[in-house]
Design a protein around this motif. Structure first.
Motif, PDB file in Angstrom:
ATOM      1  N   PHE A  79      18.510 -49.679 -10.625  1.00 23.32           N
ATOM      2  CA  PHE A  79      19.933 -49.885 -10.388  1.00 23.32           C
ATOM      3  C   PHE A  79      20.566 -48.754  -9.580  1.00 23.32           C
ATOM      4  CE2 PHE A  79      19.832 -52.713 -14.320  1.00 23.32           C
ATOM      5  CZ  PHE A  79      19.777 -53.868 -13.557  1.00 23.32           C
ATOM      6  N   ALA A  80      19.705 -47.988  -8.875  1.00 20.67           N
ATOM      7  CA  ALA A  80      20.179 -46.950  -7.949  1.00 20.67           C
ATOM      8  C   ALA A  80      21.249 -46.082  -8.599  1.00 20.67           C
ATOM      9  CB  ALA A  80      20.707 -47.592  -6.664  1.00 20.67           C
ATOM     10  N   HIS A  81      20.866 -45.467  -9.701  1.00 26.75           N
ATOM     11  CA  HIS A  81      21.778 -44.605 -10.469  1.00 26.75           C
ATOM     12  C   HIS A  81      23.049 -45.354 -10.868  1.00 26.75           C
ATOM     13  CE1 HIS A  81      19.539 -40.788  -9.884  1.00 26.75           C
ATOM     14  NE2 HIS A  81      19.112 -41.411  -8.796  1.00 26.75           N
ATOM     15  N   ASP A  82      22.895 -46.634 -11.185  1.00 23.35           N
ATOM     16  CA  ASP A  82      23.962 -47.534 -11.644  1.00 23.35           C
ATOM     17  C   ASP A  82      24.932 -47.961 -10.543  1.00 23.35           C
ATOM     18  OD1 ASP A  82      22.876 -47.636 -14.147  1.00 23.35           O
ATOM     19  OD2 ASP A  82      24.373 -46.366 -15.111  1.00 23.35           O
ATOM     20  N   ASP A  83      24.674 -47.599  -9.296  1.00 25.39           N
ATOM     21  CA  ASP A  83      25.528 -48.072  -8.203  1.00 25.39           C
ATOM     22  C   ASP A  83      25.517 -49.601  -8.135  1.00 25.39           C
ATOM     23  OD1 ASP A  83      26.136 -45.487  -7.555  1.00 25.39           O
ATOM     24  OD2 ASP A  83      24.872 -45.402  -5.756  1.00 25.39           O
TER      25      ASP A  83
ATOM     26  N   THR B  49      19.024 -58.791  -8.423  1.00 26.33           N
ATOM     27  CA  THR B  49      18.272 -57.596  -8.031  1.00 26.33           C
ATOM     28  C   THR B  49      16.836 -57.951  -7.657  1.00 26.33           C
ATOM     29  OG1 THR B  49      19.625 -56.355  -9.621  1.00 26.33           O
ATOM     30  CG2 THR B  49      17.724 -55.224  -8.695  1.00 26.33           C
ATOM     31  N   THR B  50      16.223 -58.847  -8.435  1.00 19.52           N
ATOM     32  CA  THR B  50      14.844 -59.262  -8.150  1.00 19.52           C
ATOM     33  C   THR B  50      14.781 -60.072  -6.861  1.00 19.52           C
ATOM     34  OG1 THR B  50      14.388 -59.356 -10.532  1.00 19.52           O
ATOM     35  CG2 THR B  50      12.829 -60.462  -9.067  1.00 19.52           C
ATOM     36  N   ALA B  51      15.664 -61.052  -6.720  1.00 17.13           N
ATOM     37  CA  ALA B  51      15.663 -61.916  -5.534  1.00 17.13           C
ATOM     38  C   ALA B  51      15.921 -61.119  -4.265  1.00 17.13           C
ATOM     39  CB  ALA B  51      16.704 -63.015  -5.692  1.00 17.13           C
ATOM     40  N   HIS B  52      16.777 -60.111  -4.349  1.00 18.68           N
ATOM     41  CA  HIS B  52      17.076 -59.276  -3.181  1.00 18.68           C
ATOM     42  C   HIS B  52      15.829 -58.547  -2.704  1.00 18.68           C
ATOM     43  CE1 HIS B  52      18.609 -55.359  -1.460  1.00 18.68           C
ATOM     44  NE2 HIS B  52      19.139 -56.244  -0.647  1.00 18.68           N
ATOM     45  N   GLN B  53      15.048 -57.987  -3.643  1.00 16.44           N
ATOM     46  CA  GLN B  53      13.813 -57.313  -3.247  1.00 16.44           C
ATOM     47  C   GLN B  53      12.786 -58.301  -2.699  1.00 16.44           C
ATOM     48  OE1 GLN B  53      13.255 -54.036  -2.974  1.00 16.44           O
ATOM     49  NE2 GLN B  53      15.432 -53.840  -3.523  1.00 16.44           N
ATOM     50  N   LEU B  54      12.756 -59.506  -3.263  1.00 16.70           N
ATOM     51  CA  LEU B  54      11.848 -60.531  -2.747  1.00 16.70           C
ATOM     52  C   LEU B  54      12.168 -60.885  -1.294  1.00 16.70           C
ATOM     53  CD1 LEU B  54      11.331 -63.094  -5.649  1.00 16.70           C
ATOM     54  CD2 LEU B  54       9.597 -61.684  -4.528  1.00 16.70           C
ATOM     55  N   LEU B  55      13.444 -60.975  -0.977  1.00 22.34           N
ATOM     56  CA  LEU B  55      13.827 -61.278   0.407  1.00 22.34           C
ATOM     57  C   LEU B  55      13.334 -60.188   1.352  1.00 22.34           C
ATOM     58  CD1 LEU B  55      17.444 -62.726   0.059  1.00 22.34           C
ATOM     59  CD2 LEU B  55      15.376 -63.940   0.765  1.00 22.34           C
ATOM     60  N   HIS B  56      13.439 -58.937   0.925  1.00 19.30           N
ATOM     61  CA  HIS B  56      12.935 -57.848   1.775  1.00 19.30           C
ATOM     62  C   HIS B  56      11.416 -57.923   1.916  1.00 19.30           C
ATOM     63  CE1 HIS B  56      16.326 -55.286   2.919  1.00 19.30           C
ATOM     64  NE2 HIS B  56      16.887 -55.646   1.780  1.00 19.30           N
ATOM     65  N   LEU B  57      10.723 -58.300   0.844  1.00 26.10           N
ATOM     66  CA  LEU B  57       9.275 -58.448   0.925  1.00 26.10           C
ATOM     67  C   LEU B  57       8.896 -59.609   1.849  1.00 26.10           C
ATOM     68  CD1 LEU B  57       6.359 -57.899   0.141  1.00 26.10           C
ATOM     69  CD2 LEU B  57       6.759 -59.125  -2.007  1.00 26.10           C
ATOM     70  N   LEU B  58       9.612 -60.711   1.761  1.00 26.52           N
ATOM     71  CA  LEU B  58       9.327 -61.861   2.622  1.00 26.52           C
ATOM     72  C   LEU B  58       9.547 -61.529   4.097  1.00 26.52           C
ATOM     73  CD1 LEU B  58      10.810 -64.819   0.519  1.00 26.52           C
ATOM     74  CD2 LEU B  58       8.407 -64.146   0.781  1.00 26.52           C
ATOM     75  N   GLN B  59      10.455 -60.589   4.369  1.00 31.84           N
ATOM     76  CA  GLN B  59      10.619 -60.125   5.754  1.00 31.84           C
ATOM     77  C   GLN B  59       9.324 -59.509   6.270  1.00 31.84           C
ATOM     78  OE1 GLN B  59      14.242 -57.595   5.484  1.00 31.84           O
ATOM     79  NE2 GLN B  59      15.006 -58.818   7.179  1.00 31.84           N
TER      80      GLN B  59
ATOM     81  N   PHE C 229       4.387 -52.369   0.774  1.00 33.13           N
ATOM     82  CA  PHE C 229       5.781 -52.654   0.429  1.00 33.13           C
ATOM     83  C   PHE C 229       6.146 -51.913  -0.840  1.00 33.13           C
ATOM     84  CE2 PHE C 229       9.078 -54.976  -1.883  1.00 33.13           C
ATOM     85  CZ  PHE C 229      10.067 -55.031  -0.909  1.00 33.13           C
ATOM     86  N   ALA C 230       7.199 -51.122  -0.757  1.00 34.34           N
ATOM     87  CA  ALA C 230       7.741 -50.440  -1.927  1.00 34.34           C
ATOM     88  C   ALA C 230       9.206 -50.845  -2.056  1.00 34.34           C
ATOM     89  CB  ALA C 230       7.634 -48.922  -1.776  1.00 34.34           C
ATOM     90  N   PRO C 231       9.626 -51.376  -3.196  1.00 37.71           N
ATOM     91  CA  PRO C 231      11.031 -51.773  -3.356  1.00 37.71           C
ATOM     92  C   PRO C 231      11.977 -50.622  -3.048  1.00 37.71           C
ATOM     93  CG  PRO C 231       9.720 -52.542  -5.211  1.00 37.71           C
ATOM     94  CD  PRO C 231       8.831 -51.622  -4.416  1.00 37.71           C
ATOM     95  N   ASP C 232      13.024 -50.931  -2.306  1.00 39.98           N
ATOM     96  CA  ASP C 232      14.076 -49.947  -2.021  1.00 39.98           C
ATOM     97  C   ASP C 232      15.378 -50.484  -2.604  1.00 39.98           C
ATOM     98  OD1 ASP C 232      15.923 -48.158  -1.096  1.00 39.98           O
ATOM     99  OD2 ASP C 232      15.277 -48.218   1.000  1.00 39.98           O
ATOM    100  N   TYR C 233      15.666 -50.070  -3.827  1.00 45.48           N
ATOM    101  CA  TYR C 233      16.818 -50.609  -4.546  1.00 45.48           C
ATOM    102  C   TYR C 233      18.145 -50.091  -4.007  1.00 45.48           C
ATOM    103  CZ  TYR C 233      13.127 -51.865  -7.837  1.00 45.48           C
ATOM    104  OH  TYR C 233      11.987 -52.373  -8.409  1.00 45.48           O
TER     105      TYR C 233
END
Length: 378
Positions: free
Chosen positions: A61-65, A85-95, A132-136
């Protein structure tokens, strides 16, 4: 004159911290467990020390941001937070996959992503050595381009999918299989194995989780809260609950702390009632906060048919006789829809920093904690 008070639970009586912890752990599991996506970089385990939980939450949660952002937009459901939060990272992975797996990516964005699809994506990533490393920290910038509020914020994921992939989709909604998957994983973390079976009627996909339900943190001394509730009741004020927690997650801690006796069971509305109403009236979905259904169900009574609850004209004629007590913008929005008074408690995620927000919204009352209602009403 106030004749009825409807309380939220998290951020009013009980700390939200464990809910947020469970949300972060759910995202982390969906992305890194071999039962789901299985990304490298994090060793998944259910045996976590407190320091591990703190680290994962700060990361996800990026220090709760991220939490502050979605709550300020009127998102109150932890299940929604997990999904977004999960779907957002999935979209970046699909890119990352799009250049070499365009057909697969387009198919996934059209048909939806559940557990099998997560495992399929993870298999491609591992087999082809895709890095791929998640960037929250990207969450807030990616969502800041929309001014959407409430459930419309979730649908911004569809906008991102169209912008990034040229695919028009409506898959990112609460009907998405990934949303239900996130809800289930969250319930596993929050309830723990025994309570999960009791609540869900099935065994957890990933057993071994202790759960947080019996380790709730009250936001004031329980005996002082009980005294407040007793005094409010003695003045003839009817007390109710409108919470985004499911029924079990409300009943267990309220019984532990001795709060239950001050609320008539028919005036306690939870996420369990919301889900039943959404199943019965899918065209009215979503009905969770900031929609007024939860508080209306608590006000009218859980025995009242959902159609009547949903179709009651708003704002209420006697709305000013009802006080809603909550810590979030979602609670405020629901109160506004109903024409009710609103008391903000500064014991939510933002703490005392939320005062300026509620001053700007012109909340009727702003209390440092729920106990200050005594000075307002008694």
């Amino acid at each position: 004159m106030i004749t009825t008070i409807l309380f939220d639970v998290d951020g009013v009586f009980l700390s939200e911290e464990r809910c947020f912890d469970a949300s972060a752990l759910s995202v982390w599991e969906l992305l890194h467990s071999s039962d789901y996506l299985g990304l490298s970089g994090e060793r998944f385990s259910t045996a976590l020390e407190e320091r591990d939980i703190r680290r994962i939450r700060k990361l996800v949660f990026a220090h709760d941001d991220t939490l502050n952002f979605v709550k300020n937009r009127g998102i109150n459901s932890n299940w929604d937070m997990v999904f977004m939060t999960t779907a957002h990272q999935l979209l970046h992975l699909l890119q990352k996959l799009m250049p070499t797996h365009e057909e697969t990516v387009r198919k996934l964005l059209h048909q939806g992503i559940g557990r099998e699809e997560l495992q399929q994506i993870g298999h491609i990533v591992r087999e082809e050595g895709i890095s791929f490393a998640p960037d929250y920290t990207l969450f807030v910038p990616d969502f800041s381009s929309t001014k959407a509020e409430k459930q419309a914020v979730i649908r911004h994921l569809n906008v991102l999918a169209e912008e990034w992939f040229g695919v028009k989709t409506e898959m990112f909604s609460r009907d998405h299989p990934l949303w239900e998957l996130g809800r289930t994983v969250y319930q596993e973390w929050y309830l723990g194995d025994a309570y999960f079976e009791q609540s869900e009627g099935s065994r957890p996909q990933t057993p071994g989780k202790k759960g947080f339900l019996e380790n709730e943190i009250p936001l004031a001394e329980p005996d002082e809260i009980r005294a407040l509730l007793r005094d409010l009741r003695s003045r003839g004020i009817r007390l109710g609950i409108g919470t985004g927690r499911p029924r079990l997650e409300t009943d267990v801690p309220f019984q532990v702390f001795g709060f239950s006796e001050y609320f008539h069971p028919k005036h306690v509305a939870t996420a369990s009632e919301v889900l039943k109403a959404e199943d019965a009236f899918p065209e009215k979905s979503p009905l969770g906060k900031p929609q007024p259904y939860t508080y209306m169900k608590a006000l009218l009574g859980t025995e009242v048919p959902d159609r009547r609850v949903i179709e009651t004209p708003l704002p209420l004629e006697n709305g000013k006789e009802v006080l809603i007590v909550g810590d979030s913008v979602a609670d405020y929005m629901a109160a506004q829809s109903m024409g009710c008074r609103f008391a903000a408690t500064l014991t939510g995620l933002s703490g005392k920093e939320a005062r300026s927000k509620f001053e700007h919204l012109q909340a009727d009352y702003i209390c440092d904690d729920v106990l200050q209602l005594r000075h307002v009403l008694l």
